[in-house]
Design a protein around this motif. Structure first.
Motif, PDB file in Angstrom:
ATOM      1  N   TYR A  20      -2.136  -2.907  -3.568  1.00 31.82           N
ATOM      2  CA  TYR A  20      -2.416  -4.177  -3.956  1.00 31.82           C
ATOM      3  C   TYR A  20      -1.705  -5.087  -3.233  1.00 31.82           C
ATOM      4  O   TYR A  20      -1.498  -5.501  -1.987  1.00 31.82           O
ATOM      5  CB  TYR A  20      -0.514  -4.622  -5.106  1.00 31.82           C
ATOM      6  CG  TYR A  20      -0.644  -5.761  -5.991  1.00 31.82           C
ATOM      7  CD1 TYR A  20      -1.137  -6.471  -6.743  1.00 31.82           C
ATOM      8  CD2 TYR A  20       0.392  -6.696  -4.795  1.00 31.82           C
ATOM      9  CE1 TYR A  20      -0.668  -7.279  -7.832  1.00 31.82           C
ATOM     10  CE2 TYR A  20       0.313  -7.873  -5.736  1.00 31.82           C
ATOM     11  CZ  TYR A  20      -0.054  -8.137  -7.159  1.00 31.82           C
ATOM     12  OH  TYR A  20      -0.229  -9.355  -7.292  1.00 31.82           O
ATOM     13  N   GLU A  52     -12.415   6.345  -6.712  1.00 26.19           N
ATOM     14  CA  GLU A  52     -11.320   4.933  -6.369  1.00 26.19           C
ATOM     15  C   GLU A  52     -11.830   4.160  -7.575  1.00 26.19           C
ATOM     16  O   GLU A  52     -13.577   4.068  -8.034  1.00 26.19           O
ATOM     17  CB  GLU A  52     -11.821   3.998  -5.128  1.00 26.19           C
ATOM     18  CG  GLU A  52     -11.882   3.068  -4.667  1.00 26.19           C
ATOM     19  CD  GLU A  52     -12.047   2.661  -3.140  1.00 26.19           C
ATOM     20  OE1 GLU A  52     -12.637   1.143  -3.366  1.00 26.19           O
ATOM     21  OE2 GLU A  52     -12.112   2.939  -2.451  1.00 26.19           O
ATOM     22  N   PHE A 108      -6.927   1.512  -7.025  1.00 30.48           N
ATOM     23  CA  PHE A 108      -6.553   3.004  -6.940  1.00 30.48           C
ATOM     24  C   PHE A 108      -7.397   4.440  -6.128  1.00 30.48           C
ATOM     25  O   PHE A 108      -8.650   3.801  -6.784  1.00 30.48           O
ATOM     26  CB  PHE A 108      -6.757   3.240  -8.241  1.00 30.48           C
ATOM     27  CG  PHE A 108      -5.274   2.183  -9.649  1.00 30.48           C
ATOM     28  CD1 PHE A 108      -4.241   3.175  -9.001  1.00 30.48           C
ATOM     29  CD2 PHE A 108      -6.599   1.069  -9.884  1.00 30.48           C
ATOM     30  CE1 PHE A 108      -3.164   1.718 -10.001  1.00 30.48           C
ATOM     31  CE2 PHE A 108      -4.941   0.791 -10.124  1.00 30.48           C
ATOM     32  CZ  PHE A 108      -3.746   0.221 -10.471  1.00 30.48           C
ATOM     33  N   HIS A 141      -6.351  -4.566  -6.873  1.00 24.32           N
ATOM     34  CA  HIS A 141      -6.253  -3.771  -7.385  1.00 24.32           C
ATOM     35  C   HIS A 141      -6.969  -2.127  -6.798  1.00 24.32           C
ATOM     36  O   HIS A 141      -8.540  -2.692  -7.531  1.00 24.32           O
ATOM     37  CB  HIS A 141      -5.774  -3.580  -8.402  1.00 24.32           C
ATOM     38  CG  HIS A 141      -4.245  -4.177  -9.560  1.00 24.32           C
ATOM     39  ND1 HIS A 141      -3.620  -4.391  -9.144  1.00 24.32           N
ATOM     40  CD2 HIS A 141      -5.377  -5.820  -9.947  1.00 24.32           C
ATOM     41  CE1 HIS A 141      -2.462  -5.690  -9.763  1.00 24.32           C
ATOM     42  NE2 HIS A 141      -4.041  -6.715  -9.711  1.00 24.32           N
ATOM     43  N   SER A 166       0.583  -1.365  -0.068  1.00 28.33           N
ATOM     44  CA  SER A 166      -0.138  -0.027  -0.001  1.00 28.33           C
ATOM     45  C   SER A 166       0.992   0.855   0.194  1.00 28.33           C
ATOM     46  O   SER A 166       1.767   1.426   0.667  1.00 28.33           O
ATOM     47  CB  SER A 166      -1.049  -0.085   1.207  1.00 28.33           C
ATOM     48  OG  SER A 166      -1.733   1.353   1.058  1.00 28.33           O
ATOM     49  N   TYR A 190      -2.351   3.875  -3.963  1.00 28.96           N
ATOM     50  CA  TYR A 190      -2.379   2.071  -4.448  1.00 28.96           C
ATOM     51  C   TYR A 190      -2.378   1.486  -3.854  1.00 28.96           C
ATOM     52  O   TYR A 190      -1.572   1.683  -2.358  1.00 28.96           O
ATOM     53  CB  TYR A 190      -2.011   2.163  -5.419  1.00 28.96           C
ATOM     54  CG  TYR A 190      -1.641   0.764  -6.000  1.00 28.96           C
ATOM     55  CD1 TYR A 190      -2.964   0.280  -7.020  1.00 28.96           C
ATOM     56  CD2 TYR A 190      -0.210   0.055  -6.106  1.00 28.96           C
ATOM     57  CE1 TYR A 190      -2.815  -1.105  -7.709  1.00 28.96           C
ATOM     58  CE2 TYR A 190       0.417  -1.284  -7.007  1.00 28.96           C
ATOM     59  CZ  TYR A 190      -1.379  -1.335  -7.723  1.00 28.96           C
ATOM     60  OH  TYR A 190      -1.104  -2.744  -8.434  1.00 28.96           O
TER      61      TYR A 190
END
Length: 960
Positions: A415, A526, A503, A501, A393, A413
């Protein structure tokens, strides 16, 4: 907002409030003391995106500080959160020995008993990764990294999106750690088993504009065998250590013992024969009729009561301030988790797979094809599950000013990847099994071989399935033979992978200054993508194994969201309204699967005078169907169901129209449902003798929810340190995504006369349901309501130290569920029934005698429960409500058990060399819960969430 500056800014949270909210755990963590006066940011409390100075909002939030965590004898984040009163029963307890699927092995928590898929889990305010079924595994988070846990017990889809139906768990990690800390933990049950050990080290440094922390943790919890506890040693508890005689019929009955005996059963017509002890399996004269009292198997002897788990974690976080208004943050987490599960050997029945023992088999005592039943107890089934989590993160955070107003922003972001393998051992490969039971002969070299003379089946090892388990034997080709084990039992290896994922971009600040205060606002967007894959072994997909067949799950979905939140001050410092404010939030979500949805939330906070806070909320929410819901493969299951045509406990026994419908379908008047092992079912909800199929549904729509909350917090000025709170809550979920049950499909046919349902299953000539396919549906509703009560008092310090009390209780008024929208479908009431407690209460008393010594006492209370009586029992204390009825049930013989209270104690000592030594005992008085034949959250006659013994532990923490 400046990130690190030497001056306080007007209107920000005073240092005293932050110090009270997040107390320093050790001198090593108190970095502010070395930095001089620093700017302290407003706090973002779970449930709101607006940074604010007050920790009390219109929504109830339960907070566990690090010191609260350390004063409990748990090594798992899930166990710590599961201990609060607002949680339901464990979704998959470690006593669910027979549980299967991708989620098994993880540790999950659900709020309000609505399921873990309806509880959103955050890590530092950002979503955790999920399984294909939407579960967040808390076992992937090491306890040493946790600073505090905030639990929002209110719907929050308007702020966080899908899944925040029952509430939000936000796990906040340690930051700005300066120093070195190492800790070791060891404990075990009083019986000498179930050892738990944990070791961790954390190191960090804080500079003028940067900070970095690195840590590692290893933990291991050994399994516990069911045979090592009185309540789980026998299938129906200590009162039924052997099968016995039914006083009403004079016939033997199993009492939970398995008719798939490990002594072997030879089926000739309708008769069953078992080899006499020490007999020759090739000589039929050495057989006698199978006797349930001596021949049935006790599968509990081979099963784990508590699965083992081993974890390895590495975590790191850091930040760097480019200047006073721009910061870069990053977090990394790696966890490898392994669990070990063991259940009894497979209850093999040739008839269930269309196989026979050939009349030409060397070990067949008869010259004809026969059926055999044999539990493979020599080789218990084991499942090893490994899951590896990678999480990153990162965020760029900043601040700017417009006039005298400050704004915060961030772009981030996340992951998260979970990669798993499931390895199974102990199931039979059917083609090899048929060969091993087929023709065989004694060759000239004295070795029994598969096939016939001149036509030997290469690589095949014959199987003699009729030998008695545990008897001394000189016979070859038994399951004690490693060559036979290798030939019959091929291992399987499933794989899974889920990836998240995210964003995001957020901005918040003060939009305007109103007469009553600042008008706060937050806005964000988001984009999220969820990908999931679960691939069963090709062997399992083929259906050629005794393990349940299953198809692969694979799919993904993505979404775009935007939210807007306002914090509106209405009145301040006027009579009867020292503070009156309104929180409004809305979120728009657009999915590429089902479309879009909008949800909102309104919260009111009113402080009529300084000592009293009144709060209320109303919110709408949703849960989107997961990858598993939409794209899951069809899989086999041995379902627990009740056939309405059964003449002992089915609806036909009390409803003439159902009896007539069963007769019209060709079901015999004296029909009995057959359960696992090929014997008559002994009660409602018995497991099927053959597997059925279940599958997903790509047409599913999201669940829709509404939640209400109303509460007050009273903190009288005349009692310093005392607070009391009372909150009423209610949650309703419509269009519930639920798996149909075999019972529901049969009831739709025979009770509700729905012709389409009658076409969804097949009965054999004997009337048994031999084929049915279930799917997921949107249908019915689930609704629950209740009260949360909290009392906290921190007494003034005296010469004897300081004593503090923290008492939290949840009372569930009702929890009901209707499976579908068909007219006449009954409403099921859960509250007060097995595993769904009406009252859960936790009292914690801490006595800090001085800065050196402390004692902590914890009390965990669970109210009593009811369960349906087992028809395999003879009444008495196991069936103390024989005529029970309610508005939710027909007359149903029931059993009621009393409440249970567990006590925990911990002693701690802070040494002169900056270390802490803790000695503790969980379940001090070695309390055992009651025997419950419904096996709630377990595969044993004992609730799977209760303690299984007195547990003693020691923890040593050294700071440098």
């Amino acid at each position: 907002m400046k990130l690190r500056t030497p001056a306080l800014r007007k209107g920000l949270l005073p240092a005293a409030i932050v110090a009270a909210m997040v107390p320093a755990i050790s001198a090593a963590q108190d970095t502010t003391a070395n930095q001089g006066a620093t700017t302290l940011d407003r706090i973002e409390v779970t449930g709101s995106r607006i940074r604010q100075a007050s920790v009390e909002t219109s929504q109830p939030v339960v907070m566990l500080q690090r010191q609260d965590i350390e004063r409990q004898g748990f090594t798992s984040v899930a166990d710590i959160i599961q201990n609060i009163s607002n949680t339901g029963s464990p979704a998959i307890s470690r006593a669910d020995a027979l549980a299967s699927g991708e989620n098994v092995g993880g540790q999950y928590v659900d709020l309000r008993g609505l399921g873990p898929q309806r509880t959103l889990v955050l890590l530092n305010g950002r979503r955790m990764g999920i399984t294909s079924d939407g579960y967040s595994d808390l076992a992937s988070i090491p306890t040493s990294v946790v600073e505090r846990v905030e639990v929002l017990t209110d719907g929050a889809s308007a702020i966080y999106g899908s899944d925040a139906v029952a509430g939000v768990i936000n796990i906040i990690t340690r930051r700005d750690f300066d120093g070195l800390e190492a800790s070791a933990y060891y404990g075990q049950f009083g019986q000498g088993d179930g050892a738990k050990e944990s070791f961790n080290i954390v190191a960090g440094t804080v500079g003028e504009r940067s900070s970095f922390m690195l840590g590692a943790e290893y933990s291991k919890e050994d399994p516990v065998f069911a045979a090592d506890r009185d309540f789980s040693r026998f299938p129906n508890g200590p009162r039924h250590p052997v099968p016995d005689i039914d006083p009403a019929t004079g016939e033997p009955r199993a009492n939970g013992w398995s008719a798939a005996t490990n002594q072997g059963r030879l089926i000739v017509g309708n008769d069953s024969f078992t080899l006499r002890p020490g007999g020759d399996p090739t000589n039929f004269d050495d057989y006698r009729p199978t006797d349930p009292l001596t021949d049935y198997a006790n599968p509990s002897q081979e099963m784990y009561l508590q699965t083992g788990i081993e974890r390895r974690s590495v975590f790191a976080n850091g930040s760097f301030d480019f200047n006073d208004n721009l910061r870069l943050r990053g977090d990394f987490l790696y966890t490898n988790r392994e669990t070990d599960q063991q259940i009894a050997g497979y209850p093999f029945q040739t008839g269930a797979f269309g196989l026979v023992m050939s009349g030409d088999s060397y070990y067949n005592p008869l010259d004809e094809d026969v059926s055999v039943i044999r539990r493979t107890s020599e080789v218990p089934r084991r499942t090893n599950r490994e899951l590896t989590t990678y999480r990153f993160s990162g965020a760029l955070e900043g601040t700017f000013e417009t006039g005298e107003r400050f704004w915060d922003w961030d772009v981030g972001y996340v992951y998260n990847q979970n990669k798993g393998t499931v390895s199974g051992y102990g199931d039979l490969f059917l083609p090899n099994t048929q060969n091993a039971l087929g023709a065989s002969f004694m060759d000239t070299d004295g070795i029994v071989k598969c096939g016939t003379p001149g036509n030997v089946i290469a690589g095949c090892t014959p199987w003699n399935p009729l030998t008695r388990f545990g008897d001394p034997t000189d016979y070859a080709n038994t399951l004690n033979d490693p060559a036979l084990q290798q030939y019959l039992m091929l291992p399987s290896h499933d794989t899974s992978e889920t990836t998240t994922h995210i964003f995001s971009a957020n901005i918040g600040g003060v939009l305007a200054t109103l007469p009553a205060g600042d008008l706060g606002v937050a806005f964000g967007i988001e984009h999220r993508k969820e990908e999931a894959r679960y691939t069963p072994d090709a062997l399992l997909q083929s259906g050629l194994s005794t393990s349940l067949a299953g198809g692969p799950t694979q799919g993904d979905y993505s979404l775009n969201e935007a939210y807007l939140e306002f914090q509106i001050p209405l009145l301040a410092d006027v009579p009867f309204a020292q503070e009156l404010s309104l929180d409004l939030a809305g979120r728009y979500s657009d999915y590429d699967t089902f479309g879009s949805t909008s949800n909102g939330k309104a919260g009111l906070k009113w402080r009529p005078f300084e000592d009293l806070l009144v709060r209320g909320t109303y919110a709408t929410g949703f849960r989107a169907p997961t990858v598993g819901d939409l794209f899951g493969g069809t899989s086999q299951t041995f379902d627990f169901y009740t056939d309405p045509c059964d003449t002992l406990f089915g609806a036909a026994t009390r409803n003439p129209s159902v009896a007539a419908a069963c007769a019209a379908a060709g079901v015999a008047a004296d029909f009995r449902q057959v359960a696992s092992g090929g014997v008559d079912a002994t009660g409602p909800g018995s497991q099927s003798a053959v597997p059925y199929e279940s599958g997903s549904n790509p047409e599913l729509q999201p669940e829709e929810s509404k939640s209400w909350g109303l509460g007050l917090v009273y903190s009288p000025a005349f009692i310093d340190g005392f607070d009391v709170s009372l909150d009423w809550w209610k949650i309703r979920i419509d269009n519930v995504i639920a798996a149909e049950t075999v019972t529901s499909i049969l009831n739709q046919c025979y009770l509700l006369s729905i012709d389409a349902a009658c076409d969804r299953f097949v009965r054999s000539d004997a009337g048994q349901v031999v084929d049915v396919t279930r799917t997921l549906i949107n249908g019915g509703y689930q609704e629950t309501a209740g009260y949360d009560v909290g009392v906290r008092y921190r007494m003034p310090e005296t010469a004897f130290g300081r004593i503090s009390f923290d008492w939290k209780t949840t009372y569930v008024d009702y929890s009901e569920y209707r499976r579908d929208n068909e007219e006449g479908t009954p409403v099921e009431q859960y509250t007060g029934w097995a595993g769904d407690f009406r009252i859960k209460s936790n009292l914690n008393i801490d006595w800090a005698i001085n800065e050196t010594v402390g004692v902590n006492w914890g009390v965990r209370y669970y109210s009593g429960m009811k369960e349906a009586c087992s028809y395999d029992l003879d009444g008495g204390p196991e069936c103390n409500l024989p005529n029970f009825t309610s508005e939710y049930t027909l007359e149903q013989p029931s059993n009621q058990v009393g409440s249970n209270t567990f006590h925990d104690v911990q002693f701690r000592y802070n040494t002169p060399w900056d270390a802490t030594v803790s000695l503790g005992v969980n379940n001090v008085f070695d309390r055992e819960g009651p025997i419950m034949y419904s096996q709630p959250n377990s595969n044993f006659p004992y609730y799977g969430g209760f303690d299984i013994g007195r547990f003693m532990y020691m923890r040593y923490t050294q700071r440098f």
